[in-house]
Design an enzyme around this catalytic site. Structure first.
Site, PDB file in Angstrom:
ATOM      1  N   CYS A 295      -5.507  -1.736  -8.981  1.00 33.10           N
ATOM      2  CA  CYS A 295      -5.015  -0.467  -9.535  1.00 33.10           C
ATOM      3  C   CYS A 295      -4.897  -0.500 -11.065  1.00 33.10           C
ATOM      4  O   CYS A 295      -4.791   0.554 -11.691  1.00 33.10           O
ATOM      5  CB  CYS A 295      -3.661  -0.106  -8.924  1.00 33.10           C
ATOM      6  SG  CYS A 295      -3.711  -0.006  -7.137  1.00 33.10           S
TER       7      CYS A 295
ATOM      8  N   HIS B 281       0.319   4.556 -13.630  1.00 32.49           N
ATOM      9  CA  HIS B 281      -0.416   4.493 -12.367  1.00 32.49           C
ATOM     10  C   HIS B 281       0.386   5.236 -11.306  1.00 32.49           C
ATOM     11  O   HIS B 281       1.599   5.075 -11.200  1.00 32.49           O
ATOM     12  CB  HIS B 281      -0.617   3.026 -11.971  1.00 32.49           C
ATOM     13  CG  HIS B 281      -1.113   2.860 -10.570  1.00 32.49           C
ATOM     14  ND1 HIS B 281      -2.186   3.570 -10.088  1.00 32.49           N
ATOM     15  CD2 HIS B 281      -0.666   2.094  -9.534  1.00 32.49           C
ATOM     16  CE1 HIS B 281      -2.393   3.234  -8.821  1.00 32.49           C
ATOM     17  NE2 HIS B 281      -1.482   2.343  -8.466  1.00 32.49           N
TER      18      HIS B 281
ATOM     19  N   ASN C  45      -1.940   7.433  -3.843  1.00 29.85           N
ATOM     20  CA  ASN C  45      -2.331   6.332  -4.723  1.00 29.85           C
ATOM     21  C   ASN C  45      -3.851   6.175  -4.650  1.00 29.85           C
ATOM     22  O   ASN C  45      -4.381   5.763  -3.625  1.00 29.85           O
ATOM     23  CB  ASN C  45      -1.610   5.068  -4.270  1.00 29.85           C
ATOM     24  CG  ASN C  45      -1.943   3.854  -5.124  1.00 29.85           C
ATOM     25  OD1 ASN C  45      -2.870   3.887  -5.932  1.00 29.85           O
ATOM     26  ND2 ASN C  45      -1.184   2.789  -4.939  1.00 29.85           N
TER      27      ASN C  45
END
Ligand code: UT7
Length: 313
Positions: A112, A238, A268
């Site tokens: 990520c 993020h 996500n």
């Protein structure tokens, strides 16, 4: 001259999967997902839409936004944890789709945090006058590494892509500071299992790491840039969990409307989450010329990275 972002593009699949839809698949409920994660819905790509396809659309949109032709690009970097194949890389697939030949293209694997790693890598090449224009893409199809019968993970992720063009920018604009980091000892907390090819996660450990590392990394880059928390105009973290984002926001003393929370709509999306959020917030009119933007990513590895950007061309 600084080094900054001169074009932004994005792509999300049409298919929306709501929390209610997931109630029919696993033992979960809308209330749990909203309160524990902030997620309301996510986009899930169709069978025939892979990571490279989303990356190509986002890249073309970023090029159009930068008012450049594909021929102006000298390097392609794709941050992804879900490439179509082990190789050829997604970056090479994007190169072919843009009808480019010979220019270098490579994938960056930092889960990520991959997009931030990509931005920092691109920055080095522009800063050293090696290349003029670089495409940095974050594209993920996490739906293909999710066990759709595991309620601990299947409610969290979504598919999508975002892309930027990195080039020289005028005056004092562009990237002012950055930090990259990793802690391999935490790798066991978030991984793709070799036996099943599915993502497994110790949510609590990743949560603790994120709540500690995310704001600290922001503070580090703000200090490196010779600025203070009060100088931050907008934060793009993020997009994994609204509670992680809120903890960072509080530690940085930022008002709610100064922080991106696109996790509600996208879930996500791993390496795609930051460029997707950047695209949305520009569309929402939340980012202005001259603004101090902090970007921060974290993820499997464990990895993290952040940047301070003075926005504008
Ligand atoms: O990009 C980086 C990747 N990952 C992350 O950033 C994730 C970081 N971690 C998190 O976001 C949170 O830890 C989660 C959202 C994953 C979980 O939240 P939590 O508050 O840490 O919940 P928990 O793991 O403590 O689970 C609480 C309960 C458990 O039940 P019991 O044992 O207390 O009876 C779980 O079985 O919630 C249960 N649970 C669910 N219930 C309904 C777990 N997943 C679900 C679900 N629906 N989807």
């Amino acid at each position: 001259m600084g080094v900054g972002i001169i074009g932004v593009g994005a792509y999300v699949p049409e298919n929306i999967v709501t929390n209610k839809d997931l109630e029919d698949m696993v033992d979960t409920n809308d209330e749990w997902i909203r309160t524990r994660t902030g997620i309301e819905e996510r986009r899930i790509a169709s069978e025939d839409m892979d990571t490279s396809h989303m990356a190509i659309i986002a890249a073309k949109n970023a090029l159009a936004d930068a008012k450049l032709e594909a021929e102006d690009i000298e390097l392609i970097l794709v941050a992804t944890a879900t490439p179509d194949n082990v190789f050829p890389t997604v970056a090479c697939m994007v190169q072919e789709a843009l009808s480019l030949t010979n220019i270098p293209a490579m994938d960056i694997s930092a889960a990520c945090a991959g997009f931030v790693y990509g931005l920092v890598t691109a920055y080095q090449y522009i800063e050293t006058n090696t290349y003029k224009n670089i495409l940095v893409i974050g594209s993920e199809k996490f739906s293909k590494i999710i066990d759709w019968s595991d309620k601990n993970t299947c409610v969290l992720f979504g598919d999508g892509a975002g892309a930027v063009v990195i080039s020289n920018v005028t005056g004092d604009k562009g990237i002012l500071s950055f930090e990259l980091g990793a802690d391999g000892s935490g790798g066991k907390h978030l991984l793709v299992d070799n036996e099943t090819d599915f993502i497994t996660m110790n949510g609590k450990e990743v949560f603790k790491f994120a709540v500690r590392q995310l704001p600290q990394s922001c503070i580090n880059v703000i200090e490196k840039a010779g600025l203070t928390k009060e100088d931050i105009n907008f934060l793009i973290p993020h997009q994994a969990n609204i509670r992680i984002i809120d903890a960072a926001r509080e530690r940085l003393g930022l008002k709610q409307d100064k922080v991106s929370t696109t996790v509600r709509k996208h879930g996500n999306t791993s390496a795609a989450s930051i460029p997707l959020a950047l695209y949305e917030e520009l569309e929402n009119g939340k980012i202005f010329d001259g603004d101090i933007i902090v970007i921060v990513g974290f993820g499997g590895g464990l990895t993290w990275g952040s940047l301070v950007i003075k926005w504008g061309k």
